[in-house]
Write a protein that holds these residues in place. Structure first.
Motif, PDB file in Angstrom:
ATOM      1  N   UNK A 270       1.045  -1.225  -0.043  1.00 48.89           N
ATOM      2  CA  UNK A 270       0.033   0.566   0.415  1.00 48.89           C
ATOM      3  C   UNK A 270       0.780   1.405  -0.112  1.00 48.89           C
ATOM      4  N   UNK A 271      -0.055   1.796   0.041  1.00 50.28           N
ATOM      5  CA  UNK A 271       0.805   3.050   0.669  1.00 50.28           C
ATOM      6  C   UNK A 271       0.617   3.975   2.418  1.00 50.28           C
ATOM      7  N   UNK A 272       2.009   5.230   2.337  1.00 49.48           N
ATOM      8  CA  UNK A 272       1.974   5.095   3.695  1.00 49.48           C
ATOM      9  C   UNK A 272       1.610   6.705   3.530  1.00 49.48           C
ATOM     10  N   UNK A 273       1.544   7.468   5.680  1.00 49.37           N
ATOM     11  CA  UNK A 273       1.719   9.256   5.217  1.00 49.37           C
ATOM     12  C   UNK A 273       2.653   8.784   6.762  1.00 49.37           C
ATOM     13  N   UNK A 274       2.664  10.123   7.160  1.00 48.76           N
ATOM     14  CA  UNK A 274       3.681  10.332   8.689  1.00 48.76           C
ATOM     15  C   UNK A 274       2.913   9.727   9.434  1.00 48.76           C
ATOM     16  N   UNK A 275       2.109   8.846   9.235  1.00 52.63           N
ATOM     17  CA  UNK A 275       1.423   8.055  10.623  1.00 52.63           C
ATOM     18  C   UNK A 275       0.376   7.315   9.944  1.00 52.63           C
ATOM     19  N   UNK A 276       0.109   6.903   8.937  1.00 46.35           N
ATOM     20  CA  UNK A 276      -0.958   5.434   8.603  1.00 46.35           C
ATOM     21  C   UNK A 276      -0.860   4.906   7.965  1.00 46.35           C
TER      22      UNK A 276
ATOM     23  N   UNK B  63     -10.258  -2.338   2.667  1.00 44.01           N
ATOM     24  CA  UNK B  63      -9.380  -1.176   2.175  1.00 44.01           C
ATOM     25  C   UNK B  63      -9.117  -0.117   2.515  1.00 44.01           C
ATOM     26  N   UNK B  64     -10.353   0.356   2.889  1.00 48.42           N
ATOM     27  CA  UNK B  64     -10.527   2.216   3.216  1.00 48.42           C
ATOM     28  C   UNK B  64     -10.037   2.345   5.104  1.00 48.42           C
ATOM     29  N   UNK B  65      -9.441   1.245   5.455  1.00 44.17           N
ATOM     30  CA  UNK B  65      -8.507   1.500   6.325  1.00 44.17           C
ATOM     31  C   UNK B  65      -7.435   2.113   6.856  1.00 44.17           C
ATOM     32  N   UNK B  66      -7.252   3.192   7.703  1.00 41.76           N
ATOM     33  CA  UNK B  66      -6.082   3.728   8.088  1.00 41.76           C
ATOM     34  C   UNK B  66      -4.707   2.957   9.323  1.00 41.76           C
TER      35      UNK B  66
ATOM     36  N   UNK C 207       0.562   3.938  12.807  1.00 37.87           N
ATOM     37  CA  UNK C 207       1.212   3.694  13.809  1.00 37.87           C
ATOM     38  C   UNK C 207       2.334   5.016  14.124  1.00 37.87           C
ATOM     39  N   UNK C 208       3.873   4.453  15.118  1.00 36.84           N
ATOM     40  CA  UNK C 208       4.293   5.902  15.837  1.00 36.84           C
ATOM     41  C   UNK C 208       4.894   5.236  15.460  1.00 36.84           C
ATOM     42  N   UNK C 209       6.255   6.231  14.955  1.00 40.86           N
ATOM     43  CA  UNK C 209       7.450   6.025  14.538  1.00 40.86           C
ATOM     44  C   UNK C 209       7.930   7.060  15.892  1.00 40.86           C
ATOM     45  N   UNK C 210       9.385   5.737  16.947  1.00 43.64           N
ATOM     46  CA  UNK C 210      10.012   6.603  17.663  1.00 43.64           C
ATOM     47  C   UNK C 210      11.538   6.543  17.430  1.00 43.64           C
ATOM     48  N   UNK C 211      12.287   7.412  16.442  1.00 46.22           N
ATOM     49  CA  UNK C 211      13.520   6.689  16.474  1.00 46.22           C
ATOM     50  C   UNK C 211      13.578   4.834  16.269  1.00 46.22           C
ATOM     51  N   UNK C 212      14.566   4.597  15.879  1.00 51.11           N
ATOM     52  CA  UNK C 212      14.190   3.153  15.241  1.00 51.11           C
ATOM     53  C   UNK C 212      12.891   1.992  15.730  1.00 51.11           C
ATOM     54  N   UNK C 213      12.191   2.373  16.636  1.00 50.51           N
ATOM     55  CA  UNK C 213      10.875   0.990  16.807  1.00 50.51           C
ATOM     56  C   UNK C 213       9.595   1.563  16.647  1.00 50.51           C
ATOM     57  N   UNK C 214       9.191   0.996  16.159  1.00 46.91           N
ATOM     58  CA  UNK C 214       8.112   1.636  14.808  1.00 46.91           C
ATOM     59  C   UNK C 214       6.506   0.527  15.953  1.00 46.91           C
ATOM     60  N   UNK C 215       5.506   1.519  16.109  1.00 48.00           N
ATOM     61  CA  UNK C 215       4.426   0.500  16.650  1.00 48.00           C
ATOM     62  C   UNK C 215       2.960   0.530  15.752  1.00 48.00           C
TER      63      UNK C 215
END
Length: 129
Positions: free
Chosen positions: A82-88, A99-102, A105-113
């Motif tokens: 898919x594609x991504x933005x800064x937050x999802x 497929x309309x779901x976003x 996610x949250x990135x903090x340095x080398x960790x992605x949640x």
């Protein structure tokens, strides 16, 4: 005298900037290392997993995974894109049932949640490789 003060200020500003050689940007490959599934009382914690699941972010705004990103799973089969933005994450239309779901996610340095849509909390933690 004004030029000297200006030069001194610029020099101080340049010297105060730190150089960090580690790549903390989103672009690159991320490895699943932990999952969190809350039992419903808020006591859930991240637990380590042994998984080959990865997600790769490309500089052109696309991403791909060797496992599903439609729901929490440690399996590394049935990839999604898919594609991504800064937050999802945005799923390609044929990747999941909705497929309309976003997927936030949250990135903090080398960790992605990555947070999934669950009645109780459920998340996956990735480390940049």
């Amino acid at each position: 005298m004004k030029q000297f003060i200006f030069l001194l200020i610029v020099t101080c500003l340049l010297c105060s900037c730190s150089s960090d050689d580690s790549d903390t940007g989103l672009v690159g490959r991320w490895q699943l290392t932990e999952v969190l599934v809350d039992p419903g009382d808020g006591s859930g914690t991240f637990n380590p997993v042994n998984s080959n699941k990865t997600v790769t972010f490309n500089s052109n705004g696309t991403w791909s995974s060797n496992g599903t990103m439609c729901f929490i799973s440690t399996e590394s089969s049935n990839g999604t894109v898919g594609t991504y933005s800064e937050t999802g994450l945005y799923l390609q239309s044929d990747s999941c049932s909705n497929p309309d779901w976003q997927i936030p996610f949250e990135q903090n340095g080398s960790t992605l949640i990555v947070s999934y849509f669950c009645i109780e909390g459920c998340q996956e933690k990735f480390i940049k490789r």
